[in-house]
Enzyme design. Structure first.
Site, PDB file in Angstrom:
ATOM      1  N   LYS A 261       0.075   4.269  -0.301  1.00  0.00           N
ATOM      2  CA  LYS A 261      -0.582   5.458   0.277  1.00  0.00           C
ATOM      3  C   LYS A 261      -0.347   6.691  -0.609  1.00  0.00           C
ATOM      4  O   LYS A 261      -0.155   6.553  -1.813  1.00  0.00           O
ATOM      5  CB  LYS A 261      -0.115   5.667   1.720  1.00  0.00           C
ATOM      6  CG  LYS A 261      -0.303   4.399   2.573  1.00  0.00           C
ATOM      7  CD  LYS A 261      -0.255   4.633   4.045  1.00  0.00           C
ATOM      8  CE  LYS A 261      -0.401   3.320   4.770  1.00  0.00           C
ATOM      9  NZ  LYS A 261      -0.466   3.453   6.219  1.00  0.00           N
TER      10      LYS A 261
ATOM     11  N   ASN B 111       0.866  -1.191   0.000  1.00  0.00           N
ATOM     12  CA  ASN B 111       0.000   0.000   0.000  1.00  0.00           C
ATOM     13  C   ASN B 111       0.899   1.236   0.000  1.00  0.00           C
ATOM     14  O   ASN B 111       1.476   1.592   1.027  1.00  0.00           O
ATOM     15  CB  ASN B 111      -0.897  -0.032   1.248  1.00  0.00           C
ATOM     16  CG  ASN B 111      -1.800   1.186   1.334  1.00  0.00           C
ATOM     17  OD1 ASN B 111      -1.940   1.934   0.363  1.00  0.00           O
ATOM     18  ND2 ASN B 111      -2.426   1.384   2.484  1.00  0.00           N
TER      19      ASN B 111
ATOM     20  N   GLU C 221      -7.302   4.745   8.011  1.00  0.00           N
ATOM     21  CA  GLU C 221      -7.048   6.159   7.676  1.00  0.00           C
ATOM     22  C   GLU C 221      -8.279   6.763   6.990  1.00  0.00           C
ATOM     23  O   GLU C 221      -8.602   7.935   7.197  1.00  0.00           O
ATOM     24  CB  GLU C 221      -5.786   6.275   6.794  1.00  0.00           C
ATOM     25  CG  GLU C 221      -4.530   6.030   7.621  1.00  0.00           C
ATOM     26  CD  GLU C 221      -3.325   5.524   6.839  1.00  0.00           C
ATOM     27  OE1 GLU C 221      -3.332   5.553   5.606  1.00  0.00           O
ATOM     28  OE2 GLU C 221      -2.369   5.073   7.502  1.00  0.00           O
TER      29      GLU C 221
ATOM     30  N   HIS D 221     -10.120   1.215   5.126  1.00  0.00           N
ATOM     31  CA  HIS D 221      -8.810   1.401   5.770  1.00  0.00           C
ATOM     32  C   HIS D 221      -8.989   2.379   6.937  1.00  0.00           C
ATOM     33  O   HIS D 221      -9.763   3.341   6.834  1.00  0.00           O
ATOM     34  CB  HIS D 221      -7.809   1.952   4.748  1.00  0.00           C
ATOM     35  CG  HIS D 221      -6.402   1.926   5.258  1.00  0.00           C
ATOM     36  ND1 HIS D 221      -5.947   2.821   6.186  1.00  0.00           N
ATOM     37  CD2 HIS D 221      -5.364   1.092   4.989  1.00  0.00           C
ATOM     38  CE1 HIS D 221      -4.664   2.544   6.460  1.00  0.00           C
ATOM     39  NE2 HIS D 221      -4.300   1.493   5.751  1.00  0.00           N
TER      40      HIS D 221
ATOM     41  N   GLU E 203      -5.766  -4.872  10.747  1.00  0.00           N
ATOM     42  CA  GLU E 203      -4.764  -3.843  10.993  1.00  0.00           C
ATOM     43  C   GLU E 203      -5.105  -3.121  12.288  1.00  0.00           C
ATOM     44  O   GLU E 203      -5.947  -2.198  12.287  1.00  0.00           O
ATOM     45  CB  GLU E 203      -4.772  -2.821   9.849  1.00  0.00           C
ATOM     46  CG  GLU E 203      -4.475  -3.415   8.500  1.00  0.00           C
ATOM     47  CD  GLU E 203      -3.953  -2.334   7.565  1.00  0.00           C
ATOM     48  OE1 GLU E 203      -2.761  -2.333   7.285  1.00  0.00           O
ATOM     49  OE2 GLU E 203      -4.747  -1.462   7.176  1.00  0.00           O
TER      50      GLU E 203
ATOM     51  N   GLY F 141       1.682   2.624  11.000  1.00  0.00           N
ATOM     52  CA  GLY F 141       2.572   3.775  10.867  1.00  0.00           C
ATOM     53  C   GLY F 141       3.224   4.208  12.168  1.00  0.00           C
ATOM     54  O   GLY F 141       3.775   5.297  12.263  1.00  0.00           O
TER      55      GLY F 141
ATOM     56  N   SER G  34       2.843  -1.573  10.492  1.00  0.00           N
ATOM     57  CA  SER G  34       4.292  -1.513  10.737  1.00  0.00           C
ATOM     58  C   SER G  34       5.011  -2.828  10.430  1.00  0.00           C
ATOM     59  O   SER G  34       5.915  -3.232  11.162  1.00  0.00           O
ATOM     60  CB  SER G  34       4.573  -1.076  12.178  1.00  0.00           C
ATOM     61  OG  SER G  34       4.096   0.233  12.396  1.00  0.00           O
TER      62      SER G  34
HETATM   63  P1  PGA Z   1       2.358   0.736   7.717  1.00  0.00           P
HETATM   64  O1  PGA Z   1       0.935   0.851   6.985  1.00  0.00           O
HETATM   65  O2  PGA Z   1       2.984  -0.558   7.264  1.00  0.00           O
HETATM   66  O3  PGA Z   1       3.112   1.945   7.279  1.00  0.00           O
HETATM   67  O4  PGA Z   1       2.072   0.718   9.197  1.00  0.00           O
HETATM   68  C1  PGA Z   1       0.094  -0.248   6.884  1.00  0.00           C
HETATM   69  C2  PGA Z   1      -1.195   0.157   6.233  1.00  0.00           C
HETATM   70  O5  PGA Z   1      -1.330   0.201   5.014  1.00  0.00           O
HETATM   71  O6  PGA Z   1      -2.088   0.529   6.919  1.00  0.00           O
END
Ligand code: PGA
Length: 239
Positions: free
Chosen positions: A10, A8, A92, A90, A157, A163, A195
């Site tokens: 982002k 991902n 976010e 997600h 997640e 993150g 993470s």
């Molecule tokens: P991350 O993100 O590996 O930077 O924690 C994971 C995700 O896509 O939510």
């Protein structure tokens, strides 16, 4: 079940950096591991035509079918640009863009109508975990899938792990994955995200109910994503 790795990206990278990353990734053959790449919408078509070993995923789709929704991007659009999957729910999107349960249900319907396989993201906050609400929160997030007619994947997640550099231990994650499998059935791939790094991926991928990983920041680095793909390949060979 084959192991799945979702990269991902982002909201990262300008066009030339994206081309560089895509070019490096295009020569990595994940073999029996399923590699799914989620670039930003404006790069979907480029990635779909330049990543022969990966399938492409939209990071988000609109809750609306089409029409006067300036700036929104529909399921039909991402599908016609080469996406075969879509991330839905997600954390976010839920936290920063107010994605509600009702909107998620509409997005799942659009996925079904436009041949996109949804990857539904679920997970608890630290406050939920500390007040023993993890199963309750996740069962509400999973409820639209219990009657979903097509294929789908789940990404567990934990919000506190995304993150932050804090990863759930394999035992912690596996406990939730096993419980999710009890809810949705063993045939549904349940991926872990939050993470994930080349160090944390191998023990996570060895856990019995973890069918893959969803990788955010580590997927922007070719050495890191290559190490995670290689870990998944070697675990498949030995298991
Ligand atoms: P991350 O993100 O590996 O930077 O924690 C994971 C995700 O896509 O939510």
């Amino acid at each position: 079940m084959i192991t799945t790795i979702v990269a991902n990206w982002k909201m990262n990278m300008g066009y030339s950096d994206m081309i560089q990353l895509t070019t490096s990734l295009s020569i990595i053959n994940p073999e029996s591991v399923s590699l799914i790449v989620a670039p930003s919408s404006c790069y979907l078509h480029y990635c779909a035509t330049h990543l022969p070993h990966a399938r492409i995923c939209a990071q988000a789709i609109s809750e609306y079918e089409h029409g006067a929704y300036t700036g929104d991007i529909s399921a039909e659009m991402v599908q016609s640009c080469g996406a075969r999957y879509a991330l839905i729910g997600h954390s976010e999107r839920r936290a920063l863009f107010g994605e509600t349960a009702a909107a998620i249900e509409k997005k799942l319907m659009h996925c079904r109508h436009h041949q996109l396989t949804p990857i539904l993201c679920v997970g608890e906050t630290m406050a939920d975990r500390e007040s023993n609400q993890t199963h309750h929160v996740i069962s509400e997030q999973l409820s639209p899938m219990l009657t979903y007619p097509g294929d789908y994947l789940i990404a567990y997640e934990p919000v506190w792990a995304i993150g932050t550099g804090q990863t759930a231990t394999p035992a912690m994650a596996n406990e939730v994955h096993a419980w999710i499998h009890d809810m949705v059935g063993d045939h549904v791939p349940v991926l872990y995200g939050g993470s994930v790094t080349p160090d944390t991926a191998p023990p996570l991928l060895c856990a019995s109910d973890i069918n893959g990983v969803l990788v955010g920041s580590a997927s922007l680095s070719i050495p890191s994503i290559t190490a995670i793909i290689n870990a998944a390949k070697s675990i498949e060979v030995t298991s």
